[in-house]
Structures are given as structure tokens and as C-alpha cells.
Design an enzyme around this catalytic site. Structure first.
Site, PDB file in Angstrom:
ATOM      1  N   PHE A 135       5.206 -13.792  -6.141  1.00 19.91           N
ATOM      2  CA  PHE A 135       5.380 -13.494  -5.115  1.00 19.91           C
ATOM      3  C   PHE A 135       4.737 -11.976  -4.603  1.00 19.91           C
ATOM      4  O   PHE A 135       4.681 -11.226  -5.329  1.00 19.91           O
ATOM      5  CB  PHE A 135       6.901 -13.134  -4.874  1.00 19.91           C
ATOM      6  CG  PHE A 135       7.684 -12.526  -3.486  1.00 19.91           C
ATOM      7  CD1 PHE A 135       7.772 -13.395  -2.817  1.00 19.91           C
ATOM      8  CD2 PHE A 135       7.755 -11.235  -3.220  1.00 19.91           C
ATOM      9  CE1 PHE A 135       8.114 -13.251  -1.452  1.00 19.91           C
ATOM     10  CE2 PHE A 135       8.179 -11.037  -2.304  1.00 19.91           C
ATOM     11  CZ  PHE A 135       8.267 -11.724  -0.965  1.00 19.91           C
ATOM     12  N   ASP A 220      -0.005  -6.324  -9.311  1.00 15.87           N
ATOM     13  CA  ASP A 220       1.179  -6.146  -8.410  1.00 15.87           C
ATOM     14  C   ASP A 220       2.458  -5.650  -8.843  1.00 15.87           C
ATOM     15  O   ASP A 220       3.176  -6.450  -9.381  1.00 15.87           O
ATOM     16  CB  ASP A 220       1.405  -7.545  -7.655  1.00 15.87           C
ATOM     17  CG  ASP A 220       2.619  -7.366  -6.464  1.00 15.87           C
ATOM     18  OD1 ASP A 220       2.927  -6.411  -6.144  1.00 15.87           O
ATOM     19  OD2 ASP A 220       2.817  -8.154  -5.759  1.00 15.87           O
ATOM     20  N   LYS A 249       8.339  -0.816  -3.049  1.00 20.73           N
ATOM     21  CA  LYS A 249       9.744  -0.645  -3.378  1.00 20.73           C
ATOM     22  C   LYS A 249       9.987   0.644  -3.753  1.00 20.73           C
ATOM     23  O   LYS A 249      10.254   1.461  -3.181  1.00 20.73           O
ATOM     24  CB  LYS A 249      10.035  -1.902  -4.367  1.00 20.73           C
ATOM     25  CG  LYS A 249      10.043  -3.121  -3.706  1.00 20.73           C
ATOM     26  CD  LYS A 249      10.804  -4.222  -4.355  1.00 20.73           C
ATOM     27  CE  LYS A 249      10.883  -5.530  -3.466  1.00 20.73           C
ATOM     28  NZ  LYS A 249      10.110  -6.708  -3.720  1.00 20.73           N
TER      29      LYS A 249
HETATM   30  C1  LIG Z   1       8.935  -7.256  -2.674  1.00 20.73           C
HETATM   31  C2  LIG Z   1       7.612  -7.483  -3.359  1.00 20.73           C
HETATM   32  C3  LIG Z   1       6.453  -7.645  -2.559  1.00 20.73           C
HETATM   33  C4  LIG Z   1       6.446  -7.588  -1.093  1.00 20.73           C
HETATM   34  O1  LIG Z   1       6.751  -6.311  -0.599  1.00 20.73           O
HETATM   35  P1  LIG Z   1       7.452  -5.816   0.783  1.00 20.73           P
HETATM   36  O2  LIG Z   1       7.682  -4.321   0.914  1.00 20.73           O
HETATM   37  O3  LIG Z   1       8.640  -6.892   1.075  1.00 20.73           O
HETATM   38  O4  LIG Z   1       6.244  -6.283   1.731  1.00 20.73           O
HETATM   39  C5  LIG Z   1       5.236  -7.952  -2.936  1.00 20.73           C
HETATM   40  N1  LIG Z   1       5.033  -8.110  -4.474  1.00 20.73           N
HETATM   41  C6  LIG Z   1       6.021  -8.112  -5.283  1.00 20.73           C
HETATM   42  C7  LIG Z   1       5.831  -8.201  -6.711  1.00 20.73           C
HETATM   43  C8  LIG Z   1       7.394  -8.027  -4.749  1.00 20.73           C
HETATM   44  O5  LIG Z   1       8.443  -7.884  -5.552  1.00 20.73           O
END
Ligand SMILES: *Cc1c(COP(=O)(O)O)cnc(C)c1O
Length: 398
Positions: A135, A220, A249
Site C-alpha cells: 500500500f 516507504d 503519518k
Molecule cells: C498510509 C500510507 C500511505 C498513504 O499515506 P496518505 O497520507 O494517506 O496519502 C502510503 N504508504 C504507506 C505505507 C501507508 O501506510
């Protein structure tokens, strides 16, 4: 105003299944609805609120910065952005930072940076190897990079330039490497997939593959970064040095800020390549500084890791008692695998009992308490969860 007095919800686009409650206040680990009902919150905005709801350090930083300077212009320097970039680089293996507003947007920046680097240094190579069930966010490129089942069919055509390998399977990556490959991008722990950590062998193998083939390793860490999995950044657990990292986050502690970090060797953006109206504005950077100062205070992460171990012990006890599956994770990011596809029902029952947990998939519950939770709060949440499980198993046999 109470929940029952607030009647019109149909002006919000229908993009999520939301329970009826309307939340008006938060205090650390607790979230409070319009009827003054209190919920111990182990979702915390999907691992966003590293310090819980309305943390005093962030509130003070925001209030002070709001009264000083909000947005001079992304084309002008501001002090909080310079300070936050300096601090992030001092705390990591990276040399330069670009700030953005969301995880997806910062991942877009990482994809652009890798493509630009490939154009300059690798004969125009552009393809990024990503992983099944990954994700990376909800912009079109971040969706194309993600491996969420069913997403390919949602908004065709899918953006080209990505190849999908299998997580924790090095051979599946090696097979995909070709002349067009420029980078490998992964979450050190796949969060939305249900808290699935990359094995040490896999992560170290990816680093070796990148070194052998001249590829960039992109982590990420939108979910895993900023203390969530135990160390300040999850890549530290693997003893490797990524080329690019994305944070989001937890970095803002509830305020929308994200960051793209790169080493000097990779940081090849020039003026005009990347930007954004609100990117690196002083307000959100002040929040980021307050969060990082708290996370790096002596003893903070040790305390958090101890509370995470307490949570894991309790989850294992519950799993053992009810014959459930694996408890996986680290730090303050854990999943409990169920024996049946009942996670959404159990999450609803837990909410009724005053505990907010998340079901990232039908057979798995995810727990993301504030990093500064107290031992008493962890014990309370575990007790509520144990009671919910017992009642649930009694009323939902087979
Ligand atoms: C939540 C998340 C995203 C997306 O972040 P947003 O601020 O919602 O765009 C991308 N990568 C990972 C691993 C995430 O947990």
C-alpha cells in the site's frame, strides 16, 4: 450537540463505512464522541497520532507558529522547514529532504526522483519493482505502485512503469530486473496488508540486489517510520542503508505533513521538478519538530518499546486462550490473526465496548496505540479486548 442531533451526513461523499458516532474531542489515548462516551483509541487515525490525540507539545507548537507565520511561499525559505530537514537528516542516513502533505504525495515524489535519476544515470531506466499487497497511497501513481487486490480494475488505465514481485520472495524480484529497472520500493512492514514484516534476509537481499544492478532502494516508511515499529525508522532494524525514504503519518502527530528523503548521490531534483503550494509550510513543520523532539527525548522510544512488548504479550495470551493465529509486529504496530474471517465484526463489538481497533482484512485485527501509552492504558485495552473476544466467541460459535 449530541450524535442524535446531528442528522445530515449525506453531504459527505460515500467513500468509507463510518459508524454513526461523531467524534468531538481527543485526549491522548482516548477519543470522545458527541454523547461524551470515551473510547480507548488503538487506531489513532491509522498510526498517525504518534503522541495520541491533541498532544500538548504539538498544540503549543501549532499555536505559537500560527501566530507567527503560516505560509510565506514554497519559493521562500522558512525557519521550521530548515530546522526539521536538518534534524531528519541528522537522525537518519539521508542528506536532503522534500516536504509534502500526504504519504501518497511524498511517494509520488519518490517515484519521480527515481525516474529522474534513471534518466540521468541509467540510460532512461524508469521501472520500479513493487510488491503484491503493498500500500503506497491513493493517487494514480501510488495506486499503480500498490498491490492491493482489485485496485488494478478501479480507475483504468493503470499508470505504467511498475512491475510487481512477491513480498519476502527474493527470486521473484531477481526475475523482474531488466534494463529498464531503476528501483525497488517496499514497506519494511506491510501495514495495510496486515502487519507483515519483511524478513531480514529479504531486506538485506534487496540491498545486495540493488548494489549489484545499480538500482535504488526506496523504503516507504509512511506507517513504520517515526518510532512506530520500535526504532526511529524501521530500516534501522535491518542494518541496511536505503537510498530513498518516505515518511508521513506519525511525522506530524495528526497534522498533515510528509517527507521524501534521499542521499546526496540520489537527490537530483532541480528547480521546477517538484513542488506544491503547501509543501514545507512553517505550520506543519513546527508540528513535525515538536513530534521529533518528543520521540528523540531520552528514554521515550525505550518506554514505547516496553509498552509494545506488554501489548504483544497480552495479545498472545488472548490468542492462546481462544486458539487464534499468529501475533505479529513490533514496537507499537501489531496484528492478531484470527481463526475465522470475523475481524470486522469483532472490531464493531470492540467499539461497542469502548475500544477502537482496526480490521485491515477480514481475518486480522490491527493495533496502533499512541507511542506514549501508559502501562495502565495498555492493560485496560487488553482487558476490554479479552472480554469482547470471550463474549463474541460465546455468541458466534462456528
Ligand atoms: C498510509 C500510507 C500511505 C498513504 O499515506 P496518505 O497520507 O494517506 O496519502 C502510503 N504508504 C504507506 C505505507 C501507508 O501506510
Amino acid at each position: 450537540m449530541t450524535t442524535s442531533q446531528i442528522q445530515t451526513r449525506h453531504h459527505l461523499m460515500n467513500t468509507a463505512h463510518r459508524p454513526a458516532q461523531i467524534f468531538i474531542r481527543g485526549e491522548g489515548a482516548w477519543l470522545i464522541d458527541a454523547d461524551e462516551r470515551r473510547y480507548l483509541d488503538w487506531m489513532q487515525g491509522w498510526a498517525v497520532n504518534a503522541l495520541g490525540h491533541a498532544p500538548a507539545a504539538v498544540a503549543a507548537a501549532l499555536a505559537s507558529q500560527a501566530a507567527t507565520l503560516l505560509t510565506p511561499s514554497p519559493a521562500l525559505h522558512n525557519a521550521p522547514a530548515l530546522r526539521l530537514a536538518e534534524k531528519l537528516c541528522a537522525l537518519s542516513v539521508f542528506d536532503q529532504v522534500f516536504f509534502a502533505n500526504s504519504g501518497a504525495e511524498a511517494n509520488e515524489g519518490a517515484i519521480k526522483l527515481a525516474r529522474k535519476w534513471g534518466r540521468i544515470h541509467k540510460n532512461g531506466a524508469f521501472q520500479i519493482i513493487t510488491f503484491g499487497r503493498a500500500f503506497h497511497g491513493r493517487t494514480l501513481a501510488a495506486m499503480a505502485a500498490s498491490g492491493k487486490p482489485g485496485w488494478d480494475a478501479l480507475f483504468p488505465p493503470v499508470m505504467p512503469g511498475f512491475a510487481r514481485a512477491e513480498f519476502n520472495n527474493l527470486a521473484s524480484v531477481t526475475r523482474l530486473i531488466g534494463p529498464q529497472t531503476v528501483a525497488i520500493m517496499l514497506e519494511p512492514v506491510q501495514g495495510e496488508a496486515g502487519v507483515i514484516p519483511a524478513s531480514a534476509d529479504f531486506m538485506q537481499g534487496l540491498r545486495a540486489l540493488c548494489d549489484r544492478h545499480g538500482l535504488l532502494l526506496i523504503v516507504d516508511e509512511v506507517q513504520t517510520g517515526c518510532g512506530r515499529t520500535g526504532p526511529l525508522f524501521a530500516y534501522e532494524q535491518y542494518g541496511i542503508r536505503p537510498d530513498i525514504m518516505v515518511l508521513g503519518k506519525g511525522l506530524g502527530g495528526g497534522v498533515p505533513i510528509s517527507a521524501l528523503l534521499a542521499t546526496d548521490a540520489v537527490s537530483c531534483f532541480e528547480p521546477g521538478d517538484q513542488g506544491g503550494t503547501y509543501c514545507g509550510n512553517p505550520l506543519v513543520c513546527a508540528a513535525g519538530l515538536a513530534v521529533l523532539d518528543t520521540l528523540t527525548a531520552p528514554g521515550f522510544l525505550e518506554h514505547s518499546r516496553a509498552r509494545g512488548a506488554q501489548l504483544a504479550d497480552g495479545l498472545r495470551r488472548i490468542a492462546h486462550e481462544h486458539g487464534l493465529g499468529e501475533v505479529r509486529g513490533s514496537g507499537m504496530l501489531w496484528a492478531l490473526v484470527l481463526d475465522r474471517a470475523q475481524a470486522p465484526l469483532i472490531a464493531t463489538a470492540a467499539m461497542d465496548a469502548g475500544l477502537l481497533v482496526n480490521a485491515p482484512n477480514p481475518q486480522c485485527l490491527r493495533f496502533m496505540p499512541p507511542l506514549n501509552s501508559s502501562a495502565a492504558e495498555i492493560a485496560h485495552g487488553l482487558q476490554v479486548l479479552a472480554e469482547v473476544m470471550t463474549t463474541f466467541r460465546r455468541t458466534h460459535t462456528c
